[in-house]
Scaffold this motif. Structure first.
Motif, PDB file in Angstrom:
ATOM      1  N   ARG A 138       0.820  -1.220   0.000  1.00 27.89           N
ATOM      2  CA  ARG A 138       0.000   0.000   0.000  1.00 27.89           C
ATOM      3  C   ARG A 138       0.850   1.265   0.000  1.00 27.89           C
ATOM      4  O   ARG A 138       0.450   2.279  -0.534  1.00 27.89           O
ATOM      5  CB  ARG A 138      -0.816   0.057   1.292  1.00 27.89           C
ATOM      6  N   TYR A 139       1.994   1.193   0.695  1.00 25.22           N
ATOM      7  CA  TYR A 139       2.807   2.399   0.844  1.00 25.22           C
ATOM      8  C   TYR A 139       3.820   2.489  -0.300  1.00 25.22           C
ATOM      9  O   TYR A 139       4.643   1.604  -0.482  1.00 25.22           O
ATOM     10  CB  TYR A 139       3.526   2.381   2.195  1.00 25.22           C
ATOM     11  N   THR A 145       6.379  -4.348  12.116  1.00 21.74           N
ATOM     12  CA  THR A 145       5.353  -3.672  11.339  1.00 21.74           C
ATOM     13  C   THR A 145       5.874  -2.336  10.819  1.00 21.74           C
ATOM     14  O   THR A 145       6.800  -1.761  11.390  1.00 21.74           O
ATOM     15  CB  THR A 145       4.071  -3.490  12.197  1.00 21.74           C
ATOM     16  N   ILE A 146       5.286  -1.879   9.734  1.00 26.17           N
ATOM     17  CA  ILE A 146       5.577  -0.542   9.221  1.00 26.17           C
ATOM     18  C   ILE A 146       4.240   0.118   8.917  1.00 26.17           C
ATOM     19  O   ILE A 146       3.366  -0.509   8.318  1.00 26.17           O
ATOM     20  CB  ILE A 146       6.396  -0.581   7.920  1.00 26.17           C
ATOM     21  N   TYR A 147       4.058   1.368   9.359  1.00 26.86           N
ATOM     22  CA  TYR A 147       2.857   2.087   8.964  1.00 26.86           C
ATOM     23  C   TYR A 147       3.187   3.555   8.726  1.00 26.86           C
ATOM     24  O   TYR A 147       4.256   4.034   9.106  1.00 26.86           O
ATOM     25  CB  TYR A 147       1.740   1.923   9.998  1.00 26.86           C
ATOM     26  N   ASP A 207      -7.791   4.094   8.207  1.00 26.64           N
ATOM     27  CA  ASP A 207      -6.636   3.212   8.032  1.00 26.64           C
ATOM     28  C   ASP A 207      -5.900   3.201   9.374  1.00 26.64           C
ATOM     29  O   ASP A 207      -5.361   4.224   9.785  1.00 26.64           O
ATOM     30  CB  ASP A 207      -5.743   3.783   6.918  1.00 26.64           C
ATOM     31  N   PRO A 253      -3.196   1.424  11.765  1.00 27.71           N
ATOM     32  CA  PRO A 253      -2.120   0.435  11.891  1.00 27.71           C
ATOM     33  C   PRO A 253      -2.062  -0.272  13.244  1.00 27.71           C
ATOM     34  O   PRO A 253      -1.385  -1.274  13.381  1.00 27.71           O
ATOM     35  CB  PRO A 253      -0.851   1.249  11.660  1.00 27.71           C
ATOM     36  N   TYR A 254      -2.782   0.265  14.227  1.00 24.67           N
ATOM     37  CA  TYR A 254      -2.706  -0.345  15.563  1.00 24.67           C
ATOM     38  C   TYR A 254      -3.746  -1.430  15.784  1.00 24.67           C
ATOM     39  O   TYR A 254      -3.965  -1.872  16.901  1.00 24.67           O
ATOM     40  CB  TYR A 254      -2.844   0.744  16.639  1.00 24.67           C
ATOM     41  N   ARG A 287      -5.804   9.579  13.853  1.00 26.62           N
ATOM     42  CA  ARG A 287      -6.378   9.265  12.536  1.00 26.62           C
ATOM     43  C   ARG A 287      -7.767   9.873  12.371  1.00 26.62           C
ATOM     44  O   ARG A 287      -8.452   9.607  11.386  1.00 26.62           O
ATOM     45  CB  ARG A 287      -6.477   7.752  12.311  1.00 26.62           C
TER      46      ARG A 287
END
Lengths: 667, 281
Positions: free
Chosen positions: A348-349, A462-464, B182, B184-185, B216
């Motif tokens: 996605r990124y 994880t990466i966000y 969206d 991420p957590y 968010r």
């Protein structure tokens, strides 16, 4: 009347330390038909072999049993000695007293008993051996190299330089493979294109090499020295003889928004395109899937602008048939892409890219002309994270193996980044640093010590994205397993190397084996690393497992030598230990009933159909016939045959029964 | 078909609001939920750390009771109970010898045939098909769907949703008019059982989950686990003290959000029991 000679070898102390060789020789000497039973310290030595040769003449032997090591070790040695002594070489058998007995047991009575039993079985067997003649098959001295990456190029050039003809098949429009996409190469940082492109040109110009690009193998039939290969030449939609490669069509094509494969999707290309400026051959092809003319039925701008009128919209695919003596599979590898990783956002990124994409960013000929700009907004990343082992060594991802090249190219990437962005920070998350290779570890140390790349031992969970930054959450296992969080501008995943697309289908066409990851399998992991289980087909490069350039090139040269050795003979000699269908006079012709169950189970496609015909061509009976060139003597057909019409030369049913009966009987 | 209900301890204690909203939905959609008679503790986090046999015997007895009462399908709203029941079924299916042994321990016949649904699966199966005509007050808010750990892990055993990036709750939320952010957590740790013994750890971890949801732009955090709820809701004062913040984002059970969307009153779905005021209804 059989006259058998038995020679018991001490193998220095390898056998005699646990087996009483004197007792073995003495006991065997008392057996029926054994006219000579003797022992010697090294049977394989020159005096040992002479002993056999002289004994054959002196005792008029009809069979020889050498009781020594594994036949895989010295059977050819002793068979040759027998032949020199005047005995058919296939009347010599080996009893394996070393691997099967002395090496695996303690010294005692039972060990010697077992040794005697092993020799007895071979004595009984050799009595039933028949004199066999080696099989001769002709050789077509043209090699086919499948795949035009660095491994294929090296193999083709090496074979061509021995004076033999080579046909190279490459499925993409240009040769060059992944190496042509790389920016610089480890551990010397020399430019990949600079060392590769001269080789590519050499392939195109070599008088012994015929190059077919945009072509794929359709089918392979036949056997070592005598393959018939059908190749599909995909339509390039132009007349290659007329095209001068001026490239005008590619600049005028109105369709310009197709992700460029060579740039790993980081740039666009038109529908009629030359993959990259140094492509060989430097001629365009039309990508019919995306070409406006093939989609909508009109456009033809390329045809209008072409100064030599070379465009051919109605050109069909062409199937050509080639006679080939040996094949080198050099089809390379692929890598997993960022969309394989849910924890890194499933692709996605935009600023999480894979290693090949970074190569294109760092390459002077790449979409950014070598400036490291991140894909999302073209900014130069100030903080960059490299993640090694993305997918590799991760059984949960189904990839338990090490991809081997990533540690080195990650160090190279970090180094290239630091050389281009001096004030930037480069971090590398790693599990272990595997830098075995000449000047490899020094290279990694240079990245750490001179270019100040921050190596962090730990995995990234994880990466966000947050605030326009990529938040990389990992752990530093050398720092009391503390969680680490890095706000990165760009992340490069050293994703696992995997088998190339279509590897499985090609392996099935070639009848070579492959592993659970679809990498092609070598015949022996140590001693036959370039051979496959199918005679006459060899491996080069990363189609076998992920490999770096030096390893691929070395293996390619290795496979070229194997091909050259094959082509040094006008006829091939094969061991006659093959299956045979019995034949007899009419009216029966054979006990074979023509059920052809054997044909279905033969792993080597070695069983053919033979029709017994009358003089006027009427078919009386259809029989199975073994192709001696293809048969590997595995015996599957023998076990399966319902009418017991097939037997194996050298390992006939009667010989095996004799061995078993010998074991069951007292002596 | 009758669906069994295994409430577990939470739904009769700290998560009565969850229980009330599940019952309210069942009532509103005409679904029959039969509480498994004579149910016992699932063993939760304690049993499987102490005694493997006990940790399997407790859920096995619950499943055996369901079988005995002809409940072929049971819904388990608590994610921790759901995990224990599914893991037990998986372990005993894998190992017939152990299955026989556990049958002996619980002195009941255990076949392992019940189908175990988590709350999202139950909603997907029974509520979503009837939902469109029932919605009177679309839940028009931005939501952060927080799955926690036990609803989707271990993936190999549960075989439900994507462990790293689950989607099922987000999809349910879109069906009632919400806009999932969206987030991420969504599977990060909330501190779980440390709720009691180490509130500082819960404050630290849950604080990050809340902070990112607010960042968010979410109006609410949606959960499907009593433990997650109590950490994010009940421990809010500790969290705000730890981080020196004033997080106000409410934490709502997925069933409560659906209840509001079909026009049930906040009291009916238990919203009044929350520690953090739910101002969005």
């Amino acid at each position: 009347m059989a006259r058998i000679g038995v020679f018991v070898c001490h193998c220095g102390e390898n056998i005699s330390a646990t087996v009483d060789c004197g007792k073995v020789a003495e006991t065997i000497g008392k057996l029926k038909h054994v006219v000579l039973s003797t022992e010697y310290k090294y049977m394989c030595s020159d005096p040992g072999q002479t002993l056999i040769k002289e004994a054959i003449k002196e005792h008029n032997l009809t069979g020889v049993v050498v009781s020594a090591c594994s036949p895989r070790m010295h059977e050819p040695t002793f068979r040759k000695a027998c032949a020199e002594g005047g005995l058919n070489p296939y009347l010599c058998e080996m009893a394996n007293l070393r691997e099967h007995c002395s090496w695996v047991h303690e010294k005692n009575e039972l060990t010697t008993e077992k040794a005697i039993d092993i020799v007895r079985t071979q004595v009984e067997k050799v009595k039933l051996n028949s004199a066999l003649q080696p099989i001769k098959v002709p050789v077509t001295k043209t090699a086919m190299v499948i795949g035009g990456g660095i491994a294929g190029i090296q193999a083709a050039l090496d074979i061509a330089n021995t004076g033999h003809k080579v046909v190279m098949i490459e499925r993409s429009p240009s040769i060059g493979g992944h190496m042509s996409q790389l920016s610089e190469t480890f551990p010397t940082l020399d430019c990949s294109q600079c060392i590769l492109t001269p080789r590519m040109v050499e392939v195109a110009q070599h008088p012994n090499i015929t190059l077919y690009t945009y072509a794929e193998v359709e089918s392979v039939e036949g056997f070592i020295g005598n393959f018939t290969v059908k190749v599909r030449k995909k339509a390039k939609s132009l007349d290659e003889k007329l095209c001068t490669g001026c490239g005008l069509c590619t600049t005028k094509c109105p369709q310009k928004k197709i992700p460029n494969e060579f740039e790993q999707g980081m740039g666009m290309r038109p529908a009629i395109y030359i993959p990259f400026p140094q492509a060989v051959p430097n001629r365009p092809v039309i990508d019919r899937e995306h070409c406006t003319y093939y989609i909508k039925g009109k456009c033809k701008i390329c045809e209008i602008v072409c100064p030599t009128k070379a465009i051919r919209f109605d050109q069909p695919d062409e199937i050509i048939e080639l006679q080939i003596g040996a094949i080198v599979a050099a089809t390379g590898f692929d890598i997993k892409h960022a969309d394989f990783f849910p924890e890194y956002g499933y692709g996605r990124y935009k600023d999480i890219i894979d290693g090949l994409q970074f190569e294109r960013l760092a390459s002077a000929s790449g979409p950014t002309s070598g400036v490291i700009k991140r894909p999302s907004d073209g900014q130069i990343p100030k903080n960059i994270v490299f993640i090694a082992c993305a997918g590799s060594r991760d059984p949960a991802k189904g990839i338990a193996y090490c991809s081997k090249i990533c540690c080195m190219y990650t160090a190279k990437h970090a180094m290239l980044y630091k050389h281009k962005v001096h004030e930037g920070k480069a971090h590398v998350f790693y599990m272990d640093i595997r830098s075995g290779g000449k000047n490899y570890d020094e290279f990694v140390r240079r990245a750490i010590e001179e270019d100040h790349v921050n190596y962090i031992r730990g995995r990234v969970s994880t990466i966000y994205e947050r605030n326009g930054k990529l938040i990389v959450k990992g752990v530093d296992t050398l720092l009391s397993s503390m969680p680490v969080e890095i706000e990165a501008d760009m992340v490069v995943l050293a994703t696992a190397g995997v088998a190339n697309s279509g590897a499985e289908e090609l392996a099935q066409k070639l009848h070579i084996s492959y592993d659970s990851h679809k990498f092609f399998a070598e015949a022996h992991p140590k001693l036959k690393p370039v051979e496959t289980n199918t005679a006459g087909i060899f491996l080069a490069g990363a189609c076998q497992n992920p490999k770096d350039i030096p390893d691929s090139v070395s293996q390619a040269s290795g496979s070229a030598v194997k091909v050259a050795a094959l082509f040094s003979q006008n006829e091939l000699t094969r061991e006659p230990l093959v299956a045979v269908v019995n034949r007899m006079g009419p009216p029966l012709h054979s006990t074979c009933v023509g059920c052809f169950l054997c044909q279905a189970v033969c792993p080597y496609q070695a069983i053919e159909r033979e029709d017994i015909k009358t003089r006027d061509g009427k078919v009386l009976k259809s029989l199975a016939k073994i192709n001696e060139g293809l048969c590997q003597g595995c015996g599957t057909c023998v076990a399966l045959c319902r009418s017991k019409s097939i037997d194996l030369h050298g390992y006939s049913n009667n010989q095996v029964y004799a061995e078993v009966v010998a074991l069951l009987n007292e002596y | 078909m009758k669906t069994g209900l295994y409430p577990g301890c939470s739904l009769t204690g700290s998560a009565r609001d969850y229980n009330e909203s599940v019952s309210a939905l069942a009532e509103a959609f005409g679904l029959e939920l039969i509480q498994i008679p004579d149910w016992n503790c699932c063993g939760a986090t304690a049993a499987h750390n102490l005694n493997k046999e006990l940790s399997l015997a407790l859920p096995a007895r619950i499943l055996a009771l369901a079988e005995k009462n002809g409940l072929e399908e049971i819904v388990v709203p608590c994610a921790a109970c759901y995990s224990r029941l599914v893991v037990t079924q998986h372990e005993l299916k894998k190992n017939p010898e152990l299955k026989n042994r556990i049958s002996e321990v619980i002195e009941m016949d255990y076949r392992g045939t019940s189908r175990i649904l988590n709350v999202i699966e139950w909603i997907d199966k029974y509520i979503i098909p009837l939902l469109p005509e029932k919605i009177t007050k679309p839940f028009n808010y931005k939501v952060a769907c927080y799955y926690g750990c036990l609803l989707v892990r271990p993936n190999k055993v549960l075989n439900y949703d994507r462990a790293e990036d689950p989607q099922t709750m987000d999809i349910v939320m879109t069906k009632i008019g919400a806009q999932p952010v969206d987030y991420p957590y969504k599977t990060e740790c909330c501190g779980a059982g440390f709720s009691i013994s180490r509130t500082d750890i819960v404050s630290k971890l849950s604080g990050k989950i809340i902070e990112d949801a607010e960042y968010r732009g979410a109006d609410a955090i949606i959960v499907a686990c009593p433990m997650c709820h109590s950490n994010l809701d009940m421990r809010r004062p500790d969290i705000n003290k730890y981080w020196k913040t004033e997080f106000k984002i409410p934490v709502i059970f997925v069933t409560q959000a659906i209840g509001l969307a079909i026009g049930l009153s906040p009291e009916k779905v238990g919203l009044k029991r929350h520690f953090v005021d739910v101002k969005i209804s």
